[in-house]
Enzyme design. Sequence first.
Site, PDB file in Angstrom:
ATOM      1  N   HIS A 227     -70.976 -16.816 -73.071  1.00 47.28           N
ATOM      2  CA  HIS A 227     -70.885 -17.987 -73.918  1.00 47.28           C
ATOM      3  C   HIS A 227     -70.336 -17.658 -75.304  1.00 47.28           C
ATOM      4  O   HIS A 227     -70.274 -18.525 -76.180  1.00 47.28           O
ATOM      5  CB  HIS A 227     -72.292 -18.610 -74.039  1.00 47.28           C
ATOM      6  CG  HIS A 227     -72.318 -19.998 -74.557  1.00 47.28           C
ATOM      7  ND1 HIS A 227     -73.017 -20.370 -75.692  1.00 47.28           N
ATOM      8  CD2 HIS A 227     -71.724 -21.134 -74.114  1.00 47.28           C
ATOM      9  CE1 HIS A 227     -72.862 -21.661 -75.910  1.00 47.28           C
ATOM     10  NE2 HIS A 227     -72.087 -22.150 -74.977  1.00 47.28           N
ATOM     11  N   LYS A 229     -67.790 -16.666 -78.465  1.00 49.24           N
ATOM     12  CA  LYS A 229     -66.465 -17.057 -78.971  1.00 49.24           C
ATOM     13  C   LYS A 229     -66.096 -16.078 -80.075  1.00 49.24           C
ATOM     14  O   LYS A 229     -66.593 -16.174 -81.198  1.00 49.24           O
ATOM     15  CB  LYS A 229     -66.460 -18.481 -79.528  1.00 49.24           C
ATOM     16  CG  LYS A 229     -66.756 -19.563 -78.508  1.00 49.24           C
ATOM     17  CD  LYS A 229     -68.184 -19.988 -78.543  1.00 49.24           C
ATOM     18  CE  LYS A 229     -68.454 -21.110 -77.563  1.00 49.24           C
ATOM     19  NZ  LYS A 229     -69.880 -21.302 -77.286  1.00 49.24           N
ATOM     20  N   ASP A 234     -56.426  -7.311 -85.921  1.00 48.66           N
ATOM     21  CA  ASP A 234     -56.165  -6.039 -86.618  1.00 48.66           C
ATOM     22  C   ASP A 234     -57.430  -5.338 -87.107  1.00 48.66           C
ATOM     23  O   ASP A 234     -57.361  -4.481 -87.996  1.00 48.66           O
ATOM     24  CB  ASP A 234     -55.203  -6.260 -87.791  1.00 48.66           C
ATOM     25  CG  ASP A 234     -53.806  -6.641 -87.332  1.00 48.66           C
ATOM     26  OD1 ASP A 234     -53.481  -6.381 -86.154  1.00 48.66           O
ATOM     27  OD2 ASP A 234     -53.046  -7.220 -88.134  1.00 48.66           O
ATOM     28  N   HIS A 404     -71.972 -30.216 -82.104  1.00 45.87           N
ATOM     29  CA  HIS A 404     -72.012 -29.018 -81.264  1.00 45.87           C
ATOM     30  C   HIS A 404     -72.297 -27.761 -82.085  1.00 45.87           C
ATOM     31  O   HIS A 404     -72.388 -26.663 -81.549  1.00 45.87           O
ATOM     32  CB  HIS A 404     -70.660 -28.891 -80.537  1.00 45.87           C
ATOM     33  CG  HIS A 404     -70.608 -27.836 -79.486  1.00 45.87           C
ATOM     34  ND1 HIS A 404     -69.940 -26.634 -79.666  1.00 45.87           N
ATOM     35  CD2 HIS A 404     -71.130 -27.782 -78.241  1.00 45.87           C
ATOM     36  CE1 HIS A 404     -70.041 -25.909 -78.564  1.00 45.87           C
ATOM     37  NE2 HIS A 404     -70.760 -26.570 -77.687  1.00 45.87           N
ATOM     38  N   LYS A 406     -74.095 -24.811 -84.121  1.00 51.42           N
ATOM     39  CA  LYS A 406     -75.322 -24.047 -83.859  1.00 51.42           C
ATOM     40  C   LYS A 406     -75.629 -23.243 -85.117  1.00 51.42           C
ATOM     41  O   LYS A 406     -75.156 -22.120 -85.274  1.00 51.42           O
ATOM     42  CB  LYS A 406     -75.133 -23.133 -82.652  1.00 51.42           C
ATOM     43  CG  LYS A 406     -74.614 -23.875 -81.399  1.00 51.42           C
ATOM     44  CD  LYS A 406     -73.528 -23.048 -80.736  1.00 51.42           C
ATOM     45  CE  LYS A 406     -72.729 -23.814 -79.716  1.00 51.42           C
ATOM     46  NZ  LYS A 406     -73.370 -24.679 -78.809  1.00 51.42           N
ATOM     47  N   ASP A 411     -84.190 -21.436 -96.935  1.00 53.33           N
ATOM     48  CA  ASP A 411     -84.556 -21.060 -98.313  1.00 53.33           C
ATOM     49  C   ASP A 411     -83.407 -20.590 -99.207  1.00 53.33           C
ATOM     50  O   ASP A 411     -83.630 -19.778-100.115  1.00 53.33           O
ATOM     51  CB  ASP A 411     -85.605 -19.942 -98.276  1.00 53.33           C
ATOM     52  CG  ASP A 411     -86.963 -20.429 -97.791  1.00 53.33           C
ATOM     53  OD1 ASP A 411     -87.114 -21.647 -97.604  1.00 53.33           O
ATOM     54  OD2 ASP A 411     -87.851 -19.590 -97.592  1.00 53.33           O
TER      55      ASP A 411
END
Length: 486
Positions: A227, A229, A234, A404, A406, A411
């Site tokens: 899952h 990404k 470089d 979508h 996450k 604080d």
Amino acid sequence: MIDSLKDSFWSILLVLNYLLAVIAIITILFKKINSSKTVAYILVLVFFPFFGLIVYYLFGQEYRKNKIFNRKDISNANIIKSVGIDLHIEGREFAKDEFFDELDDKVKLIKLLKASEKSPLTLNNSIDILKNGEVKFKLLIEDLKQAKKYIHLEYYIIKDDDIGTEILDILSEKAKSGIEVKLSYDDVGSKLSSAMKRQLDESGVEHYPFMPVLFSSLTGKSNYRNHRKIAIIDGVIGYIGGINVSDEYINNKKNKLFWRDTHLRIYGEAVKVLQFHFLTTWDFVSDSSLDINEKYFPSVDADENIAIQIAASGPDTNWANIMEAMLTAINNAENYIYITTPYFIPNAQIITALQIAAKIGVDVRLLIPKASDSWIAANATNSYLDELLFAGIKVYRYYKGFIHAKTLVVDDVFSTIGTCNLDNRSFNINFEINALIYNEKQSKILKNQFLEDLKESDSVDFESWKKRSKLSKLQESFARLWSPLL
């Protein structure tokens, strides 16, 4: 005789089903997995003949995990050894102990992950928090075009639609010019045509699917998917977050559904840790020996000194690293906890920690979609809202489109952006990766984004929520029964 067998055919099948179910239940009990998951599997096997066995076969068995990921874990260890010894990454990347004194004991999770060879704390970083796909893809395409040595991409979803084709064409042109291009994509989440795969082959792009399946369109949310990404250019620029490579993640005239997401662009030492995790996956999917050399870990001098850890978790890790990091941050919060997640199906530890935080006066807020892309996930999420609201946690549902992102911010000290949802699948089953950021300025940026999103969200009123229909409550209870397996 034949007529007798015909008459008893279904009875025989039912007896066979429950014989296999008893064997499965005994196997589950010997595994000593968490009690809620054990009960869920037993209930499904007992009360859903035949279907229960299918569910257990697809999601309950771990022979694939044990066989496949033990080998991957050994490979990971070898890569860690190579990176740590040959390139002295460990010595350069770990921050000085004085840094911990600056944070006091408010965020102890640095020390939680500091001992891990896979999650060194890096300080030499500058970052950009990217809001929505159109912002991410503009920068990513620009960075890809400027690549001088290599491009490494690892995505759960990559499609050869408009934006995907634009990026894949850039990869092809770069490979033709002599630049090393490696692409890893999940075989269930991604959709690449034969023509596109042929183009990649002919241009010299190395590409491999993660854990290929025979019928990817029928596997749905099968276990052990990648899952993550990740994009690395470089060895100095890295991307991590919730945005896959697909047109649906871009807000334009073609898309009716507004997609709200968050991604992160990193320039600095933390990219080396992303590079390490990419290489462990690449070693696994390509099944070939890796030549790890210093070109993958170049020196970098960032404009800022932002502290970042990269936390990864999956079936090949001994600990649920991202979940433990989030739990530690929640437990040490003093002022506020702001959470955004598209799927909220938490374990008991997260629920209890959030309730305790709210009861001692911490401002705890949860932002989830008002309309989900999964009926069962949405109802499972709704089943938890009563106990959150009762404890004083503020719940908001985003109505502008599908949220979508996450993210978690605590604080004005700690924030995290990545691929991990607050559900069992992300915590324990799939391969996930998050950036843990220890910086006041960046935490405030993420906090302000959260507060802006609340302006396009409905606050859930506890008294009104309790009056929802009995049918809704029944659907939620049914979905919650499945929550340990989602």
